[in-house]
Design a protein around this motif. Structure first.
Motif, PDB file in Angstrom:
ATOM      1  N   ILE A   1       0.838  -1.213   0.000  1.00 25.93           N
ATOM      2  CA  ILE A   1       0.000   0.000   0.000  1.00 25.93           C
ATOM      3  C   ILE A   1       0.868   1.255   0.000  1.00 25.93           C
ATOM      4  CG2 ILE A   1      -1.649   1.323   1.394  1.00 25.93           C
ATOM      5  CD1 ILE A   1      -2.767  -1.539   2.260  1.00 25.93           C
ATOM      6  N   TYR A   2       1.905   1.257   0.849  1.00 25.99           N
ATOM      7  CA  TYR A   2       2.820   2.416   0.868  1.00 25.99           C
ATOM      8  C   TYR A   2       3.431   2.615  -0.517  1.00 25.99           C
ATOM      9  CZ  TYR A   2       2.981   2.611   6.034  1.00 25.99           C
ATOM     10  OH  TYR A   2       2.690   2.752   7.360  1.00 25.99           O
ATOM     11  N   GLU A   3       3.927   1.525  -1.096  1.00 29.07           N
ATOM     12  CA  GLU A   3       4.608   1.655  -2.393  1.00 29.07           C
ATOM     13  C   GLU A   3       3.654   2.134  -3.482  1.00 29.07           C
ATOM     14  OE1 GLU A   3       6.699  -2.075  -2.975  1.00 29.07           O
ATOM     15  OE2 GLU A   3       7.868  -1.645  -1.154  1.00 29.07           O
TER      16      GLU A   3
ATOM     17  N   VAL B   1      -5.021  10.863  -7.009  1.00 25.81           N
ATOM     18  CA  VAL B   1      -4.866   9.604  -6.266  1.00 25.81           C
ATOM     19  C   VAL B   1      -6.162   9.319  -5.509  1.00 25.81           C
ATOM     20  CG1 VAL B   1      -3.608   8.430  -4.407  1.00 25.81           C
ATOM     21  CG2 VAL B   1      -2.370   9.911  -5.993  1.00 25.81           C
ATOM     22  N   THR B   2      -6.623   8.063  -5.564  1.00 25.03           N
ATOM     23  CA  THR B   2      -7.802   7.652  -4.800  1.00 25.03           C
ATOM     24  C   THR B   2      -7.463   6.401  -3.996  1.00 25.03           C
ATOM     25  OG1 THR B   2      -8.550   6.205  -6.593  1.00 25.03           O
ATOM     26  CG2 THR B   2      -9.413   8.471  -6.597  1.00 25.03           C
ATOM     27  N   ILE B   3      -8.259   6.159  -2.949  1.00 24.88           N
ATOM     28  CA  ILE B   3      -8.090   4.933  -2.153  1.00 24.88           C
ATOM     29  C   ILE B   3      -8.255   3.714  -3.077  1.00 24.88           C
ATOM     30  CG2 ILE B   3      -9.145   3.512  -0.343  1.00 24.88           C
ATOM     31  CD1 ILE B   3      -7.877   5.703   1.092  1.00 24.88           C
TER      32      ILE B   3
ATOM     33  N   GLU C   1      -3.883  10.347   4.903  1.00 28.47           N
ATOM     34  CA  GLU C   1      -3.210   9.605   5.969  1.00 28.47           C
ATOM     35  C   GLU C   1      -2.324   8.487   5.408  1.00 28.47           C
ATOM     36  OE1 GLU C   1      -6.231   8.458   8.737  1.00 28.47           O
ATOM     37  OE2 GLU C   1      -6.482  10.504   9.455  1.00 28.47           O
ATOM     38  N   VAL C   2      -2.806   7.826   4.374  1.00 27.39           N
ATOM     39  CA  VAL C   2      -1.989   6.778   3.748  1.00 27.39           C
ATOM     40  C   VAL C   2      -0.688   7.382   3.218  1.00 27.39           C
ATOM     41  CG1 VAL C   2      -1.856   4.990   1.969  1.00 27.39           C
ATOM     42  CG2 VAL C   2      -4.067   5.524   3.029  1.00 27.39           C
TER      43      VAL C   2
END
Lengths: 215, 215
Positions: free
Chosen positions: B29-31, B45-47, B70-71
């Motif tokens: 997820i971070y990458e 960018v979207t979730i 937050e991500v």
């Protein structure tokens, strides 16, 4: 500026009526650009949207500017000039006060800058332009060249005068010394790392001139 | 941090296999978040996009974080921590060096900061977060609290140590004094008002400590 503005090319050749119409269109375009950037954010502003809101054809805009960034920058610079004229000061970018006391002069300028940065009229468009500049190199260069540089040069000139008067050390690079007065304020405003107050900017001037190390 | 992260809640209760899966998902997820912000910009960018790219369900993301901001912030903080670990330094936010010579210590830290700001790996995500922070108050508060504040506190602590050691005047507010070291650099990086070099940050330290006025 490479772009033709109404003040230069078309209006000077035109008859008085056409000149008045040009000036009215230019004002309407500026106002539309500033209102839109406040309402929808820079990313969603388009030349078409500005034209529609200003009640002009988009060719009118393309005749004078080549991008929305240029329209917005000029609109914002014009806003500053209007404010300077309203305040009776004439040109926005003339020179910093020089009473012979560099500390007092810089404190006065920075207090006025705090007041301007807290003025809601400037907040949205200036933030939109600054934010876009962080990620858009082309806009950033125009932003710095047309909006920031003229102000920064005034600080450099005032510091050079203080160097000549023996109030600032002659061996310092005035371009770097200047940043102690403008950068702390800029970071607080851009990143919200602290409140902007007159007490704060007064301290910035005292700390910078006298230094952090004991004398 | 108010948000539950994989390091806290779910993993600690889970069996080793589930824990490894959680950790793999978190990394993915971070990458994905860092790659997407570099490629398409923060605004796009979207979730959902992060989930798709990371190969996880979007509920996996919503279980741990409540917004894309937050991500991204955590992904960026993690990137810094990984780099600190790779450099053998352990935690990214431990303390600034204190050799007893505040000028030398600050010059070392600022030279390293210049190198980091010029590292292309950090550039796009950090700029995207900073730009969004300029116009988005909610993100700005998180950005300052989680990303900037921990670093600024280290400067405050180092200045307080220098005050105790008699190298910085005791009557100064360390929170404001600290800005002479970080804000000029921040403005050059955010607004492109000048180049970032070691020679420049060395001068910043000397000018700030000794002051602009003659002694």
């Amino acid at each position: 500026m490479a772009t033709k503005t109404p003040a230069e090319a078309p209006a000077s050749k035109a008859a008085p009526d056409a000149k008045r119409r040009s000036e009215r269109s230019r004002r309407a375009i500026y106002e539309a650009a500033l209102a839109l950037v406040t309402e929808v954010g820079y990313g969603k502003v388009t030349i078409e949207g500005i034209a529609a809101r200003a009640g002009v054809g988009k060719q009118t805009i393309y005749r004078w500017w080549s991008s929305k960034a240029e329209v917005l920058l000029e609109a914002f610079i014009d806003l500053g000039e209007q404010a300077a004229e309203a305040a009776g000061g004439g040109e926005a970018f003339a020179s910093l006060p020089d009473t012979g006391d560099v500390a007092a002069d810089l404190k006065g300028v920075l207090r006025a800058t705090v007041d301007e940065l807290l003025d809601r009229k400037y907040d949205a468009p200036y933030r939109a332009l600054a934010a876009e500049g962080v990620v858009n190199r082309e806009l950033s260069e125009k932003f710095v060249q047309q909006l920031l540089e003229p102000g920064l040069k005034l600080y450099v000139a005032r510091i050079e005068a203080a160097q000549a008067a023996g109030q600032i050390r002659e061996d310092l690079d005035p371009r770097i010394a200047m940043e102690f007065f403008v950068s702390p304020l800029a970071q607080r405003w851009l990143q919200g790392t602290g409140p902007l107050t007159h007490e704060y900017t007064d301290k910035i001037v005292d700390y910078a001139l006298h230094g952090l190390a004991p004398r």
